[in-house]
Design an enzyme around this catalytic site. Structure first.
Site, short mmCIF file in Angstrom:
data_model
loop_
_atom_site.label_atom_id
_atom_site.label_comp_id
_atom_site.label_asym_id
_atom_site.label_seq_id
_atom_site.Cartn_x
_atom_site.Cartn_y
_atom_site.Cartn_z
N GLU A 60 0.81 -1.21 0.00
CA GLU A 60 0.00 0.00 0.00
C GLU A 60 0.85 1.27 0.00
O GLU A 60 0.39 2.32 0.46
CB GLU A 60 -0.95 -0.01 1.20
CG GLU A 60 -2.03 -1.07 1.08
CD GLU A 60 -3.09 -0.93 2.15
OE1 GLU A 60 -4.26 -0.65 1.80
OE2 GLU A 60 -2.77 -1.10 3.35
N HIS A 84 -0.63 4.60 8.48
CA HIS A 84 -1.73 3.70 8.11
C HIS A 84 -1.78 2.57 9.12
O HIS A 84 -0.77 1.89 9.36
CB HIS A 84 -1.55 3.14 6.71
CG HIS A 84 -2.62 2.16 6.32
ND1 HIS A 84 -3.96 2.47 6.40
CD2 HIS A 84 -2.56 0.87 5.89
CE1 HIS A 84 -4.67 1.42 6.02
NE2 HIS A 84 -3.84 0.44 5.71
N HIS A 110 -4.60 -0.39 11.42
CA HIS A 110 -5.81 -1.21 11.36
C HIS A 110 -6.42 -1.36 12.76
O HIS A 110 -6.51 -2.47 13.28
CB HIS A 110 -5.47 -2.60 10.82
CG HIS A 110 -5.08 -2.62 9.38
ND1 HIS A 110 -5.43 -3.66 8.54
CD2 HIS A 110 -4.37 -1.76 8.62
CE1 HIS A 110 -4.94 -3.43 7.32
NE2 HIS A 110 -4.29 -2.28 7.36
N HIS A 139 -11.38 -1.65 7.00
CA HIS A 139 -9.94 -1.67 6.71
C HIS A 139 -9.12 -1.07 7.85
O HIS A 139 -8.27 -1.72 8.42
CB HIS A 139 -9.70 -0.92 5.40
CG HIS A 139 -8.30 -0.97 4.89
ND1 HIS A 139 -7.95 -0.50 3.64
CD2 HIS A 139 -7.15 -1.40 5.45
CE1 HIS A 139 -6.65 -0.67 3.46
NE2 HIS A 139 -6.14 -1.21 4.54
#
Length: 254
Positions: free
Chosen positions: A84, A103, A105, A171
């Site tokens: 990603e 980023h 989760h 996500h």
């Protein structure tokens, strides 16, 4: 590139903070830091991958916006950028107010969003920076895809708009800021608000935004407290749970 050493360590420590806070369990999640117009430091996948909780400075590699090595040897030894990477590079291409992308989760964030619970300013002095962030709105990107190319990343950037954090449905979340510390602390605040919201709803309560008069009374305690002191606390938590090489926040390379 020895001059990047402190920055690599800073990003690695931040990855470990994400894991220690439960925002990036296992091997998922990454952090990037802009170095110049074309290059960024980012947590890469290595041949001895053990997950974010065991990230070291050696896992933080210099790459360009296209995922190629940012200097000779940067991707030697079996290292490669995360799938990603476009999630990071598209934010950095389009958001000149951001030098760092996180980023993660967080399960509570994913669960709250799937339950139809928005991130709202439901608390006050409990978390003043988080309350102010939520009061400005936390958008949701409606696609639960792996953001593996520029087209998918561009869709996420549109959903994000000019906000510092966007929730990714099914996500996780993406947080952007000028410093590593601020980007991570924003993600922690959103996670805490999501977890509190789930607990309130599970207990049969009703979520209510902080009244405007209370919001007006919340002081700005300044970056020295909201960021610097808070970050020293996060690093101290790491020292207590898993001793390792920690550094004070490093400034971005010119």
């Amino acid at each position: 590139m020895t001059e990047l050493g402190p920055l690599r360590t800073s990003v690695a420590d931040a990855c470990r903070v994400l894991a220690a806070r439960g925002l990036a369990d296992g091997i998922l999640g990454h952090i990037s830091l802009r170095i110049d117009e074309r290059r960024l430091l980012v947590r890469c996948r290595g041949p001895r991958e053990r997950g974010l909780a065991w990230t070291t400075a050696a896992d933080i590699r210099l790459v360009d916006l296209d995922g190629e090595a940012g200097a000779p040897g940067e991707l030697d030894g079996g290292y490669r950028p995360p799938n990603e990477l476009p999630l990071h590079t598209e934010v950095l291409r389009t958001r000149r107010d951001a030098d760092v992308v996180v980023h993660a989760h967080p399960p509570a964030v994913v669960a709250a969003d799937l339950a139809g619970i928005a991130i709202r300013p439901i608390v006050g002095a409990f978390d003043i920076p988080g309350t102010r962030l939520a009061a400005g709105g936390v958008p949701v990107h409606p696609r639960g895809v792996l953001v593996r190319n520029r087209e998918l990343a561009a869709e996420m950037v549109v959903s994000m708009g000019d906000r510092p954090v966007v929730v990714l449905r099914g996500h996780g979340l993406t947080s952007a800021a000028t410093t590593v510390e601020q980007a991570v602390l924003q993600a922690i605040s959103v996670d805490q608000l999501a977890a509190l919201s789930l607990r309130v709803v599970s207990a049969g309560g009703t979520l209510r935004d902080l009244p405007a008069e209370d919001m007006a009374e919340l002081p700005d305690l300044g970056a020295g407290f909201n960021t610097d002191t808070a970050w020293r606390h996060e690093l101290a938590r790491l020292e207590r749970s898993a001793p390792g090489p920690l550094v004070q926040p490093a400034t971005r390379a010119p």
